[in-house]
Design a protein around this motif. Sequence first.
Motif, PDB file in Angstrom:
ATOM      1  N   ARG A 168       0.021 121.881  86.550  1.00  0.00           N
ATOM      2  CA  ARG A 168       1.038 121.412  87.751  1.00  0.00           C
ATOM      3  C   ARG A 168      -0.318 120.701  88.587  1.00  0.00           C
ATOM      4  N   ASP A 182      -2.916 114.368  89.214  1.00  0.00           N
ATOM      5  CA  ASP A 182      -2.527 113.404  89.008  1.00  0.00           C
ATOM      6  C   ASP A 182      -2.587 113.118  86.977  1.00  0.00           C
ATOM      7  N   GLN A 199       6.712 110.759  81.395  1.00  0.00           N
ATOM      8  CA  GLN A 199       7.447 111.267  82.623  1.00  0.00           C
ATOM      9  C   GLN A 199       8.969 111.181  81.164  1.00  0.00           C
ATOM     10  N   ARG A 220       9.300 120.127  83.609  1.00  0.00           N
ATOM     11  CA  ARG A 220       8.793 119.622  81.985  1.00  0.00           C
ATOM     12  C   ARG A 220       8.671 120.045  81.413  1.00  0.00           C
ATOM     13  N   LEU A 221       7.026 121.113  82.342  1.00  0.00           N
ATOM     14  CA  LEU A 221       6.239 121.970  81.735  1.00  0.00           C
ATOM     15  C   LEU A 221       6.357 123.365  81.268  1.00  0.00           C
ATOM     16  N   ASP A 260      10.209 120.875  91.079  1.00  0.00           N
ATOM     17  CA  ASP A 260       8.748 120.109  91.192  1.00  0.00           C
ATOM     18  C   ASP A 260       9.556 119.059  89.812  1.00  0.00           C
ATOM     19  N   ASP A 261       9.583 117.929  89.696  1.00  0.00           N
ATOM     20  CA  ASP A 261      10.276 117.613  88.126  1.00  0.00           C
ATOM     21  C   ASP A 261       9.428 118.093  87.121  1.00  0.00           C
ATOM     22  N   ASP A 262       7.385 117.458  87.308  1.00  0.00           N
ATOM     23  CA  ASP A 262       6.677 118.186  86.554  1.00  0.00           C
ATOM     24  C   ASP A 262       6.816 119.151  85.742  1.00  0.00           C
ATOM     25  N   LEU A 282       3.971 115.269  80.510  1.00  0.00           N
ATOM     26  CA  LEU A 282       3.163 114.616  81.835  1.00  0.00           C
ATOM     27  C   LEU A 282       3.286 112.419  81.754  1.00  0.00           C
ATOM     28  N   ASP A 293      10.831 114.719  78.815  1.00  0.00           N
ATOM     29  CA  ASP A 293      11.037 116.087  78.573  1.00  0.00           C
ATOM     30  C   ASP A 293      10.583 116.439  77.005  1.00  0.00           C
TER      31      ASP A 293
END
Length: 358
Positions: A213, A218, A310, A197-198, A192-194, A307, A312
């Motif tokens: 996440r 959301d 969106q 990043r986290l 998952d992209d998020d 988040l 990094d």
Amino acid sequence: MTYFTGLDLHKRSVTATTLDAEGAVVATAKVPCRAPALRAYFAQIPGDHAATVECTTGWYWVKDAISSEVHLHLAHAKGVKAIAAAKVKTDAADAKMLAHLLRTDLLPEAHMISDEMRPLRDVLRTRLRLVERRVAAQNSIARLLEKHNVRDVADLDALGQLQAQCHIEQAESLHAQIKRLEKALHPHLVPDDDVQRLLRVPGIGKAGAFTVRLEVDDIARFPTERQFFSYCRLVPGADNSGERARHKRSRDGNRYLKLAFSHAAVRALQYYPEVRAWYGTKKRKKPEAVARALVAKEMARIVYHVLRKQEDFNGRFKGRPLSRAKKEQWPLLPSPASITGAGEGPVLRPPSAGMGGE
């Protein structure tokens, strides 16, 4: 015409009351907790339907049963109680009040997690409960040794060793179950992209990234970072009266995010000198627990903007560049192409280690 229905949900029955646009009662009934019975209740009233149910344990099956025909709202139980507390409290009265709040657009709503993330969140919460039980078993062994003033289980008498062995077996069994749950989450969340990043945020490891996440779901539902802090239980409540103003502890918000950011703060202090230096300046003026809570709040601030935008993590803490960067190893994926599964790079296999902070 749109009809508004309040559902007072219990273990074995649901009391439903439906109002029209003018507030008149159209129908009321007590039906068993069965999906066909609930769908039959709405089918007897032709038209568009909006319904609400309080966010208690059983709302999952209600949504699954009627979401294709009825627009369901999740009512915040504590908020409803604050608005609609009454002397007369019956199932029918509660259902009618819920319908009235929905019709007048006064319903305090709770977030309804997406269908895709709901089972994953439940698995992660189950993992946390098992971790708590494992820690309890380990603590029981420590208390047993302390009680007899010995350092090793072998130094206990026969019955003491029996007790310790039961706790050891329980902890080992729970550890195996925890690993099974983690493994089930990996294919859904690691790419998952998020989550990726986290994982680059200081102090946030795999368990923390998964928790943020799934519990946030959301980030757009938090227009400001202050609302996000409040939901994460990272700011105190207010207990003001007249000229007196003071803070108070509050359990409102998400306890899982509170745990995640508190753990992230501990890990960030452990591994990042810049975070530790900022913490030191706060600790000189405030109690240690408050200073640590402020670090957790800063971790949440970073997460909110990562988040929300969106983007990094930029590698800075309170304007200062961090001297340490996380290693590019699993569960961190090496490139955006790998995140989407389109790259030709090597496939990184998960190690056998647990879900740590770094």
